[in-house]
Design a protein around this motif. Structure first.
Motif, PDB file in Angstrom:
ATOM      1  N   PHE A  91      52.931 102.625  20.036  1.00 47.45           N
ATOM      2  CA  PHE A  91      52.890 103.052  18.639  1.00 47.45           C
ATOM      3  C   PHE A  91      54.020 102.415  17.843  1.00 47.45           C
ATOM      4  N   TYR A  92      55.221 102.473  18.385  1.00 47.28           N
ATOM      5  CA  TYR A  92      56.395 102.008  17.637  1.00 47.28           C
ATOM      6  C   TYR A  92      56.230 100.557  17.211  1.00 47.28           C
ATOM      7  N   LEU A  93      55.718  99.727  18.093  1.00 50.50           N
ATOM      8  CA  LEU A  93      55.530  98.306  17.771  1.00 50.50           C
ATOM      9  C   LEU A  93      54.054  98.016  17.491  1.00 50.50           C
ATOM     10  N   SER A  94      53.493  98.811  16.612  1.00 50.75           N
ATOM     11  CA  SER A  94      52.104  98.625  16.188  1.00 50.75           C
ATOM     12  C   SER A  94      52.075  98.205  14.721  1.00 50.75           C
ATOM     13  N   PRO A  95      51.018  97.529  14.295  1.00 48.99           N
ATOM     14  CA  PRO A  95      50.882  97.191  12.871  1.00 48.99           C
ATOM     15  C   PRO A  95      50.917  98.435  11.979  1.00 48.99           C
ATOM     16  N   ALA A  96      50.372  99.555  12.462  1.00 54.53           N
ATOM     17  CA  ALA A  96      50.356 100.780  11.657  1.00 54.53           C
ATOM     18  C   ALA A  96      51.775 101.237  11.327  1.00 54.53           C
ATOM     19  N   HIS A  97      52.684 101.180  12.310  1.00 50.51           N
ATOM     20  CA  HIS A  97      54.073 101.573  12.071  1.00 50.51           C
ATOM     21  C   HIS A  97      54.770 100.534  11.203  1.00 50.51           C
ATOM     22  N   ARG A  98      54.549  99.283  11.491  1.00 50.37           N
ATOM     23  CA  ARG A  98      55.167  98.199  10.705  1.00 50.37           C
ATOM     24  C   ARG A  98      54.828  98.321   9.222  1.00 50.37           C
ATOM     25  N   LYS A 100      54.007 100.897   7.400  1.00 49.92           N
ATOM     26  CA  LYS A 100      54.308 102.147   6.704  1.00 49.92           C
ATOM     27  C   LYS A 100      55.763 102.555   6.913  1.00 49.92           C
ATOM     28  N   PRO A 101      56.700 101.760   6.382  1.00 46.40           N
ATOM     29  CA  PRO A 101      58.115 102.078   6.592  1.00 46.40           C
ATOM     30  C   PRO A 101      58.535 103.425   6.016  1.00 46.40           C
ATOM     31  N   ALA A 102      57.850 103.909   4.977  1.00 46.11           N
ATOM     32  CA  ALA A 102      58.241 105.167   4.349  1.00 46.11           C
ATOM     33  C   ALA A 102      58.107 106.352   5.288  1.00 46.11           C
ATOM     34  N   THR A 103      57.228 106.249   6.277  1.00 43.38           N
ATOM     35  CA  THR A 103      57.050 107.347   7.233  1.00 43.38           C
ATOM     36  C   THR A 103      57.436 106.917   8.648  1.00 43.38           C
ATOM     37  N   GLY A 104      58.106 105.788   8.767  1.00 39.03           N
ATOM     38  CA  GLY A 104      58.455 105.250  10.081  1.00 39.03           C
ATOM     39  C   GLY A 104      59.882 105.545  10.498  1.00 39.03           C
ATOM     40  N   CYS A 105      60.329 104.811  11.511  1.00 38.54           N
ATOM     41  CA  CYS A 105      61.649 105.019  12.101  1.00 38.54           C
ATOM     42  C   CYS A 105      62.760 104.741  11.100  1.00 38.54           C
ATOM     43  N   ALA A 106      63.637 105.721  10.891  1.00 32.91           N
ATOM     44  CA  ALA A 106      64.733 105.585   9.944  1.00 32.91           C
ATOM     45  C   ALA A 106      65.814 104.634  10.438  1.00 32.91           C
ATOM     46  N   VAL A 107      65.953 104.482  11.743  1.00 32.21           N
ATOM     47  CA  VAL A 107      66.967 103.565  12.265  1.00 32.21           C
ATOM     48  C   VAL A 107      66.608 102.134  11.883  1.00 32.21           C
ATOM     49  N   LEU A 160      63.087  97.757  20.554  1.00 29.64           N
ATOM     50  CA  LEU A 160      62.105  98.314  19.629  1.00 29.64           C
ATOM     51  C   LEU A 160      62.523  98.111  18.178  1.00 29.64           C
ATOM     52  N   VAL A 161      63.756  98.497  17.860  1.00 28.55           N
ATOM     53  CA  VAL A 161      64.236  98.408  16.485  1.00 28.55           C
ATOM     54  C   VAL A 161      64.277  96.962  16.006  1.00 28.55           C
ATOM     55  N   GLY A 162      64.840  96.079  16.833  1.00 27.75           N
ATOM     56  CA  GLY A 162      64.940  94.675  16.450  1.00 27.75           C
ATOM     57  C   GLY A 162      63.582  94.024  16.248  1.00 27.75           C
ATOM     58  N   SER A 163      62.644  94.319  17.128  1.00 31.92           N
ATOM     59  CA  SER A 163      61.308  93.736  17.017  1.00 31.92           C
ATOM     60  C   SER A 163      60.593  94.238  15.765  1.00 31.92           C
ATOM     61  N   LEU A 164      60.734  95.534  15.481  1.00 34.28           N
ATOM     62  CA  LEU A 164      60.094  96.096  14.290  1.00 34.28           C
ATOM     63  C   LEU A 164      60.682  95.484  13.019  1.00 34.28           C
ATOM     64  N   GLN A 165      62.003  95.372  12.975  1.00 31.32           N
ATOM     65  CA  GLN A 165      62.640  94.781  11.800  1.00 31.32           C
ATOM     66  C   GLN A 165      62.192  93.331  11.601  1.00 31.32           C
ATOM     67  N   LEU A 166      62.155  92.559  12.674  1.00 30.40           N
ATOM     68  CA  LEU A 166      61.761  91.155  12.568  1.00 30.40           C
ATOM     69  C   LEU A 166      60.302  91.038  12.146  1.00 30.40           C
ATOM     70  N   GLU A 178      52.351  88.750  16.398  1.00 27.37           N
ATOM     71  CA  GLU A 178      52.834  88.171  17.660  1.00 27.37           C
ATOM     72  C   GLU A 178      54.227  88.708  17.993  1.00 27.37           C
ATOM     73  N   VAL A 179      55.058  88.874  16.975  1.00 27.22           N
ATOM     74  CA  VAL A 179      56.394  89.444  17.189  1.00 27.22           C
ATOM     75  C   VAL A 179      56.273  90.849  17.771  1.00 27.22           C
ATOM     76  N   LEU A 180      55.342  91.626  17.236  1.00 29.25           N
ATOM     77  CA  LEU A 180      55.117  92.976  17.757  1.00 29.25           C
ATOM     78  C   LEU A 180      54.642  92.938  19.204  1.00 29.25           C
ATOM     79  N   ALA A 181      53.712  92.032  19.500  1.00 28.59           N
ATOM     80  CA  ALA A 181      53.166  91.943  20.859  1.00 28.59           C
ATOM     81  C   ALA A 181      54.248  91.542  21.862  1.00 28.59           C
TER      82      ALA A 181
END
Length: 211
Positions: A91-98, A100-107, A160-166, A178-181
């Motif tokens: 979930f964390y590294l999914s397009p859905a999380h990527r 929707k930053p407003a409801t995603g991980c605050a870190v 997780l955090v670095g991949s999501l940010q990138l 691809e970055v998420l995968a």
């Protein structure tokens, strides 16, 4: 006699915090003004100080709420059971999380900005981030010692955090996917959950919060 039902102030306070937690993640802390936040909550600017002594006090509460919303459970048993780490990583590294930053991980959205906040705010954010890491550690294989699991959990969280940010920085959607995968694969490997299989993103079940 009060014109409001018992609990009204607490409910209003909670609503303002939840709105702030979303808008801070979407727009950045300093970009969001108190007046517009209160308007979003259907309240006047003057009513803000009946709930918070300062904007920084709201920031502190909103950051805590934002990290806590990363784990939403259907019941108490689910909240105390070991984390299904594979599902969480997916979930964390999914397009859905990527997307929707407003409801995603605050870190991932506010980590860098929080380093410039007052110490009390940083300490509160740090405490919640450590709880986040401990939750990740609960989903790691049992054969590791508690100390080793915690150290490994920090590595998984950083991945997780670095991949999501990138993935959010990259403007090409195909490359972002691809970055998420790659991030999922690396996180699973760090966690000892890869088992040589290619990981497909299957978002973990989460409970939607009502505002």
């Amino acid at each position: 006699m009060s014109r409001y039902e018992k609990g009204h102030k607490a409910d209003t306070h909670r609503r303002v915090v939840e709105i702030a937690a979303q808008r801070f993640r979407a727009e950045g802390i300093d970009s969001v003004g108190v007046a517009s936040l209160m308007a979003d909550a259907g309240l006047t600017h003057g009513g803000f100080y009946a709930h918070f002594p300062s904007k920084e006090a709201l920031v502190k509460e909103a950051l805590i709420a934002a990290i806590g919303s990363s784990f939403a459970y259907d019941n108490e048993a689910e909240a105390t059971a070991p984390l299904n780490l594979r599902a969480f990583i997916d979930f964390y590294l999914s397009p859905a999380h990527r997307d929707k930053p407003a409801t995603g991980c605050a870190v991932a959205t506010l980590g860098a900005e929080t380093t410039r906040r007052p110490r009390a705010t940083r300490n509160a954010f740090n405490k919640e981030a450590q709880r986040f890491v401990a939750r990740i550690a609960s989903g790691l294989p049992e054969e590791a010692s508690p100390e080793h699991k915690l150290a490994k959990a920090y590595g998984v969280f950083a991945q997780l955090v670095g991949s999501l940010q990138l993935s959010r920085i990259v403007t090409d959607k195909t490359l972002s996917d691809e970055v998420l995968a790659v991030g999922r694969s690396n996180a699973l490997q760090l966690a000892g959950l890869d088992q040589g299989e290619e990981t497909k993103a299957k978002p973990a079940k989460r409970t939607a919060k009502k505002h």
